[in-house]
Design a protein around this motif. Structure first.
Motif, PDB file in Angstrom:
ATOM      1  N   LEU A  68      -4.739  -0.767   6.127  1.00 53.66           N
ATOM      2  CA  LEU A  68      -5.129   0.185   5.089  1.00 53.66           C
ATOM      3  C   LEU A  68      -3.912   0.891   4.493  1.00 53.66           C
ATOM      4  O   LEU A  68      -3.881   1.198   3.295  1.00 53.66           O
ATOM      5  CB  LEU A  68      -6.106   1.210   5.672  1.00 53.66           C
ATOM      6  N   VAL A  69      -2.919   1.142   5.312  1.00 52.16           N
ATOM      7  CA  VAL A  69      -1.688   1.741   4.802  1.00 52.16           C
ATOM      8  C   VAL A  69      -1.008   0.755   3.847  1.00 52.16           C
ATOM      9  O   VAL A  69      -0.468   1.143   2.810  1.00 52.16           O
ATOM     10  CB  VAL A  69      -0.739   2.145   5.948  1.00 52.16           C
ATOM     11  N   ALA A  70      -1.097  -0.526   4.194  1.00 56.20           N
ATOM     12  CA  ALA A  70      -0.516  -1.546   3.313  1.00 56.20           C
ATOM     13  C   ALA A  70      -1.246  -1.545   1.966  1.00 56.20           C
ATOM     14  O   ALA A  70      -0.628  -1.667   0.907  1.00 56.20           O
ATOM     15  CB  ALA A  70      -0.602  -2.927   3.972  1.00 56.20           C
ATOM     16  N   GLU A  71      -2.566  -1.387   2.003  1.00 54.84           N
ATOM     17  CA  GLU A  71      -3.347  -1.304   0.768  1.00 54.84           C
ATOM     18  C   GLU A  71      -2.886  -0.092  -0.056  1.00 54.84           C
ATOM     19  O   GLU A  71      -2.705  -0.179  -1.272  1.00 54.84           O
ATOM     20  CB  GLU A  71      -4.843  -1.173   1.101  1.00 54.84           C
ATOM     21  N   ARG A  72      -2.688   1.013   0.626  1.00 50.02           N
ATOM     22  CA  ARG A  72      -2.252   2.239  -0.044  1.00 50.02           C
ATOM     23  C   ARG A  72      -0.871   2.039  -0.666  1.00 50.02           C
ATOM     24  O   ARG A  72      -0.636   2.369  -1.818  1.00 50.02           O
ATOM     25  CB  ARG A  72      -2.206   3.390   0.965  1.00 50.02           C
ATOM     26  N   ARG A  73       0.030   1.509   0.129  1.00 50.55           N
ATOM     27  CA  ARG A  73       1.383   1.270  -0.363  1.00 50.55           C
ATOM     28  C   ARG A  73       1.342   0.397  -1.622  1.00 50.55           C
ATOM     29  O   ARG A  73       1.999   0.695  -2.624  1.00 50.55           O
ATOM     30  CB  ARG A  73       2.206   0.580   0.722  1.00 50.55           C
ATOM     31  N   ALA A  74       0.547  -0.652  -1.568  1.00 52.40           N
ATOM     32  CA  ALA A  74       0.479  -1.566  -2.710  1.00 52.40           C
ATOM     33  C   ALA A  74      -0.015  -0.849  -3.958  1.00 52.40           C
ATOM     34  O   ALA A  74       0.498  -1.077  -5.062  1.00 52.40           O
ATOM     35  CB  ALA A  74      -0.429  -2.749  -2.378  1.00 52.40           C
ATOM     36  N   SER A  75      -0.995   0.040  -3.782  1.00 51.99           N
ATOM     37  CA  SER A  75      -1.553   0.670  -4.978  1.00 51.99           C
ATOM     38  C   SER A  75      -0.565   1.649  -5.604  1.00 51.99           C
ATOM     39  O   SER A  75      -0.456   1.750  -6.828  1.00 51.99           O
ATOM     40  CB  SER A  75      -2.885   1.344  -4.662  1.00 51.99           C
ATOM     41  N   PHE A  76       0.212   2.348  -4.773  1.00 45.31           N
ATOM     42  CA  PHE A  76       1.205   3.270  -5.336  1.00 45.31           C
ATOM     43  C   PHE A  76       2.414   2.514  -5.873  1.00 45.31           C
ATOM     44  O   PHE A  76       3.031   2.924  -6.853  1.00 45.31           O
ATOM     45  CB  PHE A  76       1.633   4.313  -4.290  1.00 45.31           C
ATOM     46  N   GLN A  77       2.727   1.400  -5.228  1.00 40.94           N
ATOM     47  CA  GLN A  77       3.826   0.591  -5.731  1.00 40.94           C
ATOM     48  C   GLN A  77       3.464   0.019  -7.099  1.00 40.94           C
ATOM     49  O   GLN A  77       4.279   0.019  -8.025  1.00 40.94           O
ATOM     50  CB  GLN A  77       4.129  -0.546  -4.735  1.00 40.94           C
ATOM     51  N   TRP A  78       2.230  -0.420  -7.220  1.00 42.50           N
ATOM     52  CA  TRP A  78       1.757  -0.926  -8.508  1.00 42.50           C
ATOM     53  C   TRP A  78       1.872   0.168  -9.566  1.00 42.50           C
ATOM     54  O   TRP A  78       2.316  -0.072 -10.696  1.00 42.50           O
ATOM     55  CB  TRP A  78       0.293  -1.378  -8.386  1.00 42.50           C
ATOM     56  N   PHE A  79       1.485   1.357  -9.183  1.00 39.76           N
ATOM     57  CA  PHE A  79       1.560   2.489 -10.105  1.00 39.76           C
ATOM     58  C   PHE A  79       2.996   2.701 -10.576  1.00 39.76           C
ATOM     59  O   PHE A  79       3.264   2.837 -11.778  1.00 39.76           O
ATOM     60  CB  PHE A  79       1.020   3.742  -9.406  1.00 39.76           C
ATOM     61  N   LEU A  80       3.935   2.700  -9.643  1.00 39.33           N
ATOM     62  CA  LEU A  80       5.345   2.881 -10.018  1.00 39.33           C
ATOM     63  C   LEU A  80       5.812   1.752 -10.927  1.00 39.33           C
ATOM     64  O   LEU A  80       6.501   1.990 -11.922  1.00 39.33           O
ATOM     65  CB  LEU A  80       6.224   2.926  -8.766  1.00 39.33           C
TER      66      LEU A  80
END
Lengths: 183, 183
Positions: A118-130
DNA sequence: CTGAACATGTAAAAGGTTACATGATTTT
DNA sequence: AAAATCATGTAACCTTTTACATGTTCAG
């Protein structure tokens, strides 16, 4: 100055306070600027424009021809007054719905491995945002003269999003470290 | 495993996945932990408990006596399965409604002085949050033995709130500097 | 014995999203 | 001529909040 307007109607007033626009232009501007901290959907936008017009806070600028022609709206005097009053009223408290974070907090106690996913999912979504910040909030590349007339706002939005995403990613780092050290 | 549950119902499932509790205890736990990124109101909580019970995902643990006696709920087997499945489904995108931020972005272009006032409002609200973090998310002061059984979660929540508030305050600093340099 | 905190619930309304529907204009 | 984009709108539904309503238990 009616205080029965929805928060969204007030936001629309804000867009029109900067300059007159059509509904579609408000929609596009919202998508490109406030979308990540203030949602605005079609089903709200067009009806609220009519509400604001009925309340005498906005008016059509120029005649619209045809059934589905572009209609530009502008603030009336009382619309501008309502906008300024809104700025002075206390703001509604910040509201957030962060399902991924909720899941992480439950999973961390039950299943650290699942939490890591789930942390990986979170990281991916914020990375996508950046990675897409330039699409979401275009970087202002104006000259100094242009910038002073338009104000520092676009860059402020960018900076806010940037800071938020970075702090979220840093949190992901630390959570991963904590969870890994437990397993 | 029904996929017609509301997000809030799933969150309730999460609370019960950690251990059985009454509605009131869920409410208190939510207030002390997830409140700042996941709201949970009375008008949702109790009806959703009934929905979950009707769906066979939770059940009463022990008999409740009297008309308004405390009722402890626990997950059923299929409730636990539904919880685990929820964790594996993609999470709803982060949603935020930040009225103060919207105001700042409009005001910065129209009236920098007003914007400064709004930044002060923002600063105060995040400062209040930091000052009351111990009330909102109690610091875990357990021994290592206790901590390993309860998991690192409470501290993770704290850290997330801390990071978020700090980054918001840093943004306030930089906005103030920018706005002051323009006037 | 009185007020605060505990404990559960309901009804109504507000606010927002989604999906659908329509048509004009511009680009390929 | 088709497809994409521009442009506006409606209806149904969903979720959540707010306000209200009720009773219990414990501390002062």
């Amino acid at each position: 100055m009616p205080d029965d307007l929805t928060p969204t109607a007030r936001t629309i007033l804000g867009f029109l306070a900067l300059h007159p626009r059509s509904g579609y232009e408000i929609r596009e501007a919202a998508k490109r600027s406030v979308s990540f901290f203030w949602g605005l959907s079609d089903g709200q936008l067009y009806p609220q424009l009519k509400v604001l017009a009925a309340a005498g806070l906005i008016e059509a600028a120029g005649a619209s021809e045809g059934p589905r022609a572009k209609q530009v709206w502008q603030l009336t005097e009382s619309g501008r007054a309502a906008f300024l009053q809104w700025l002075r009223e206390p703001s509604a408290p910040l509201q957030t719905r962060d399902e991924n974070l909720v899941k992480i907090l439950f999973a961390a106690q039950l299943d650290p491995a699942e939490a890591l996913r789930l942390v990986a999912e979170r990281r991916a979504s914020f990375q996508w945002f950046l990675d897409h910040l330039d699409t979401i909030v275009p970087r202002s590349t104006w000259t100094e003269a242009e910038r002073s007339s338009s104000g520092p706002t676009p860059d402020l939005i960018r900076d806010y999003g940037l800071g938020f995403a970075r702090s979220a990613l840093a949190w992901c780092d630390s959570v991963e470290a904590t969870l890994r050290s437990k397993s």
